[in-house]
Motif scaffolding. Structure first.
Motif, short mmCIF file in Angstrom:
data_model
loop_
_atom_site.label_atom_id
_atom_site.label_comp_id
_atom_site.label_asym_id
_atom_site.label_seq_id
_atom_site.Cartn_x
_atom_site.Cartn_y
_atom_site.Cartn_z
N SER A 96 0.85 -1.19 0.00
CA SER A 96 0.00 0.00 0.00
C SER A 96 0.88 1.24 0.00
CB SER A 96 -0.93 0.03 1.22
OG SER A 96 -0.18 0.13 2.42
N LEU A 97 0.36 2.29 -0.62
CA LEU A 97 1.03 3.59 -0.64
C LEU A 97 0.01 4.66 -0.31
CD1 LEU A 97 3.55 5.36 -1.35
CD2 LEU A 97 2.67 5.43 -3.70
N GLN A 98 0.33 5.50 0.67
CA GLN A 98 -0.56 6.59 1.06
C GLN A 98 0.20 7.91 1.06
OE1 GLN A 98 -1.66 4.53 4.87
NE2 GLN A 98 -3.75 5.06 4.24
N ASP A 124 5.65 0.27 8.08
CA ASP A 124 5.45 1.56 7.44
C ASP A 124 6.77 2.30 7.33
OD1 ASP A 124 2.75 1.11 7.27
OD2 ASP A 124 2.25 2.28 9.07
N VAL A 125 7.06 2.81 6.14
CA VAL A 125 8.21 3.67 5.92
C VAL A 125 7.69 4.97 5.33
CG1 VAL A 125 10.34 4.02 4.63
CG2 VAL A 125 9.82 1.77 5.58
N ALA A 126 7.96 6.08 6.00
CA ALA A 126 7.37 7.36 5.60
C ALA A 126 8.43 8.44 5.48
CB ALA A 126 6.30 7.79 6.60
N GLY A 127 8.09 9.45 4.70
CA GLY A 127 8.99 10.59 4.55
C GLY A 127 8.41 11.61 3.61
N GLU A 128 9.03 12.78 3.59
CA GLU A 128 8.58 13.85 2.69
C GLU A 128 8.96 13.52 1.25
OE1 GLU A 128 9.63 18.49 1.69
OE2 GLU A 128 10.13 17.71 3.70
N ILE A 129 8.08 13.84 0.30
CA ILE A 129 8.36 13.61 -1.12
C ILE A 129 9.10 14.79 -1.71
CG2 ILE A 129 7.34 13.23 -3.41
CD1 ILE A 129 4.93 11.99 -2.06
N ILE A 130 10.13 14.47 -2.49
CA ILE A 130 10.82 15.47 -3.29
C ILE A 130 10.71 15.03 -4.74
CG2 ILE A 130 13.08 14.37 -2.93
CD1 ILE A 130 14.30 17.21 -3.07
N LYS A 147 18.41 12.98 1.72
CA LYS A 147 18.49 12.07 2.86
C LYS A 147 17.17 12.07 3.66
CE LYS A 147 21.28 10.84 6.87
NZ LYS A 147 22.47 11.19 7.70
N GLY A 148 16.64 10.84 3.87
CA GLY A 148 15.43 10.68 4.66
C GLY A 148 14.14 10.97 3.90
N LYS A 149 14.26 11.30 2.61
CA LYS A 149 13.07 11.66 1.83
C LYS A 149 12.73 10.56 0.83
CE LYS A 149 13.49 16.70 2.19
NZ LYS A 149 14.63 16.76 3.13
N ILE A 150 11.60 10.76 0.16
CA ILE A 150 11.14 9.88 -0.92
C ILE A 150 11.30 10.65 -2.21
CG2 ILE A 150 9.10 8.85 -1.99
CD1 ILE A 150 9.46 9.08 1.79
N SER A 235 2.37 23.27 -4.33
CA SER A 235 1.83 24.22 -3.34
C SER A 235 2.00 23.78 -1.89
CB SER A 235 0.33 24.45 -3.61
OG SER A 235 -0.39 23.22 -3.52
N GLN A 236 2.44 22.54 -1.66
CA GLN A 236 2.54 22.08 -0.27
C GLN A 236 3.51 20.90 -0.14
OE1 GLN A 236 -1.09 19.62 0.91
NE2 GLN A 236 -1.89 20.66 -0.93
N LYS A 237 3.91 20.68 1.09
CA LYS A 237 4.72 19.50 1.38
C LYS A 237 3.82 18.28 1.51
CE LYS A 237 8.61 21.75 3.71
NZ LYS A 237 9.44 21.80 4.97
N ILE A 238 4.27 17.18 0.94
CA ILE A 238 3.50 15.94 0.96
C ILE A 238 4.34 14.84 1.59
CG2 ILE A 238 2.30 14.19 -0.42
CD1 ILE A 238 0.92 16.85 -0.55
N THR A 239 3.73 14.11 2.52
CA THR A 239 4.38 12.95 3.11
C THR A 239 3.81 11.69 2.47
OG1 THR A 239 4.75 14.04 5.23
CG2 THR A 239 4.76 11.63 5.24
N ALA A 240 4.69 10.74 2.16
CA ALA A 240 4.26 9.45 1.61
C ALA A 240 4.58 8.36 2.61
CB ALA A 240 4.94 9.17 0.28
N LYS A 241 3.74 7.32 2.64
CA LYS A 241 3.95 6.19 3.55
C LYS A 241 3.75 4.90 2.75
CE LYS A 241 0.78 5.40 6.65
NZ LYS A 241 -0.03 5.58 7.89
N LEU A 242 4.77 4.05 2.75
CA LEU A 242 4.74 2.79 2.01
C LEU A 242 4.79 1.62 2.98
CD1 LEU A 242 5.00 1.23 -0.75
CD2 LEU A 242 7.49 1.39 -0.44
N ASN A 243 3.99 0.60 2.68
CA ASN A 243 4.06 -0.66 3.40
C ASN A 243 4.00 -1.77 2.36
OD1 ASN A 243 3.23 -3.10 4.89
ND2 ASN A 243 3.01 -1.71 6.63
N SER A 244 5.04 -2.56 2.29
CA SER A 244 5.08 -3.60 1.25
C SER A 244 5.81 -4.83 1.75
CB SER A 244 5.74 -3.08 -0.03
OG SER A 244 7.08 -2.73 0.21
N ASN A 245 5.40 -5.96 1.20
CA ASN A 245 5.98 -7.24 1.62
C ASN A 245 6.73 -7.95 0.50
OD1 ASN A 245 4.77 -8.01 4.51
ND2 ASN A 245 3.20 -6.92 3.35
#
Length: 451
Positions: A96-98, A124-130, A147-150, A235-245
């Motif tokens: 899943s990706l949110q 869950d692995v999350a971070g700000e999208i660039i 570093k630390g971003k998606i 127009s804004q900062k977006i955080t993404a969260k991935l969970n995958s197996n």
């Protein structure tokens, strides 16, 4: 040099005039037989509906091995065998990706992990999208910025190329390298815009590879999703969260499937084939169930029409083209070990749409000889013999000096559905599929008669 040039002219002249009325008659017999009595469409329905998608290493793929062997026997092959090959096993699992927007709400995005990607281990692995829109833009970013971003590689499939495989080739570097590039500068995972010519929300999977030891996930999103995400990021900062197996699960023994009919003159091989595996979404109908059933149709037609071939005509249903090419590599290795002489090899792995030509990856003398036959193909809508590439599974043979080729169908719709849930039997037209089988049979007839 003059002697070589003169010999080449004589060789070509002889073969240009080797086209006879009999060839035209045989072309018509081949086309009429296949369009009226061909089994490829029914076989494709059986493969896609009763077995479905066939990822290497899966139970479905192993079922397709037995299926292909039986179809070759039914087509009249004099000999059928399984060629052992060691393949990588990759599993998708749940994923899943949110994204979280400025209002603090999470929104699920339709996505697919790229083939051979490692996952998040169910966490869950999350971070700000660039976002970057090109390799050049990515290269300008420092590790501190990533570093630390998606990293979202928002590079679109070019609509400018009439030949859509050129658009695919242009964009494919983002799929294969996104994860390693992101990891190299400390990113958590990569998102790519799918390699898709369609304007829809369907994500496309496909193989990626790691160029270093840092293995982070890579996922794809559809075009309209990519456009919406890009607009939000302006127009804004977006955080993404991935969970995958997903992830690699070692290797296993599997098989390519091979069948042939004996030649009356010698055992030199003329090869036609496609890949039996597919990705684990959709039904693998165009990619490459179509190529498999078209190839089997060649043997059936030679047998049905009583065409006595001079050389061995062989069909190869290759294993593991999608995420390793192990079947094609093993085939080339075995052919070399057995000192088999291959006169010609053609793959059909570009969809079951109407045939438009044959791409010729060979020297100029051989290419010009085949091009001299173009008048025979023109009544069947096949006119383009200008391409110089051949199928992925055939490169081991090409590297051994074998003239290789690929059937070139109309490409306009192929990358709408390539590597997606949309690649189903319903997307294949019976006449188009059978016309492709006819073109394959016709060119193999000419190679067998003249080489």
């Amino acid at each position: 040099m003059k002697q070589i040039f003169t010999s080449a002219i004589v060789f070509l002249s002889l073969n240009i005039f080797s086209q006879t009325k009999e060839d035209s008659v045989q072309f018509a017999r081949i086309s009429t037989e296949i369009l009226n009595n061909g089994k490829a469409y029914d076989e494709l329905r059986d493969l896609t509906k009763n077995i479905g998608h066939r990822l290497s290493g899966s139970e479905a793929y192993e079922k397709s091995v037995q299926w292909a062997a039986q179809q070759l026997r039914d087509a009249g092959a004099d000999k059928v065998w399984l060629q052992e090959v060691t393949i990588p096993v990759w599993i998708r699992g749940k994923e899943s990706l949110q994204i979280r927007t400025a209002d603090g709400k999470w929104k699920s995005l339709k996505m697919l992990s790229l083939g051979n990607s490692e996952g998040t281990g169910g966490k869950d692995v999350a971070g700000e999208i660039i976002m970057v829109t090109s390799m050049e833009e990515y290269d300008k970013l420092t590790p501190e910025q990533i570093k630390g971003k998606i990293v979202f590689f928002n590079y679109p499939f070019s609509q400018s190329y009439i030949e859509t495989f050129r658009g695919y080739s242009d964009a494919s570097k983002y799929r294969t390298t996104a994860a390693s590039l992101t990891a190299m500068k400390g990113g958590k995972f990569a998102i790519i815009r799918s390699l898709s010519s369609a304007f829809d929300n369907i994500p496309h999977t496909g193989a990626m590879r790691y160029s270093n030891d840092k293995k982070i996930p890579a996922v794809a999103i559809g075009n309209t999703t990519a456009d919406e995400l890009a607009q939000l990021l302006t127009s804004q900062k977006i955080t993404a969260k991935l969970n995958s197996n997903c992830g690699m699960k070692g290797e296993k023994r599997s098989y390519s499937v091979i069948g042939e009919i004996d030649g009356k003159k010698d055992k030199n091989v003329i090869l036609v084939g496609g890949h039996l595996d597919s990705w684990d979404v959709g039904e693998g109908a165009h990619d490459d169930g179509a190529g498999i059933v078209q190839s089997i149709e060649v043997i059936r037609t030679f047998k049905k029409l009583g065409i006595r071939n001079n050389h061995t005509i062989r069909v190869a249903c290759f294993a593991n083209e999608e995420n390793g090419v192990k079947g094609g590599i093993q085939y080339g290795k075995t052919a070399k070990e057995n000192n088999e002489k291959h006169l010609f090899a053609i793959e059909t792995d570009a969809g079951g749409f109407s045939p438009r030509g044959v791409s010729l990856n060979m020297d100029n003398i051989e290419r010009k000889q085949i091009q001299s036959w173009s008048g025979l193909f023109l009544p069947y809508g096949v006119y383009d013999f200008t391409g110089t590439f051949s199928g992925t599974d055939l490169y081991p043979l090409h590297d051994m000096g074998v003239p290789t080729a690929e059937l070139v169908p109309d490409s306009q719709r192929y990358f709408d559905i390539h590597h997606t849930e949309e690649d189903t039997f319903e997307k294949v037209n019976r006449r188009e599929l059978l016309l492709g089988a006819s073109t394959l049979t016709q060119i193999i007839y000419m190679i067998d008669r003249n080489w």
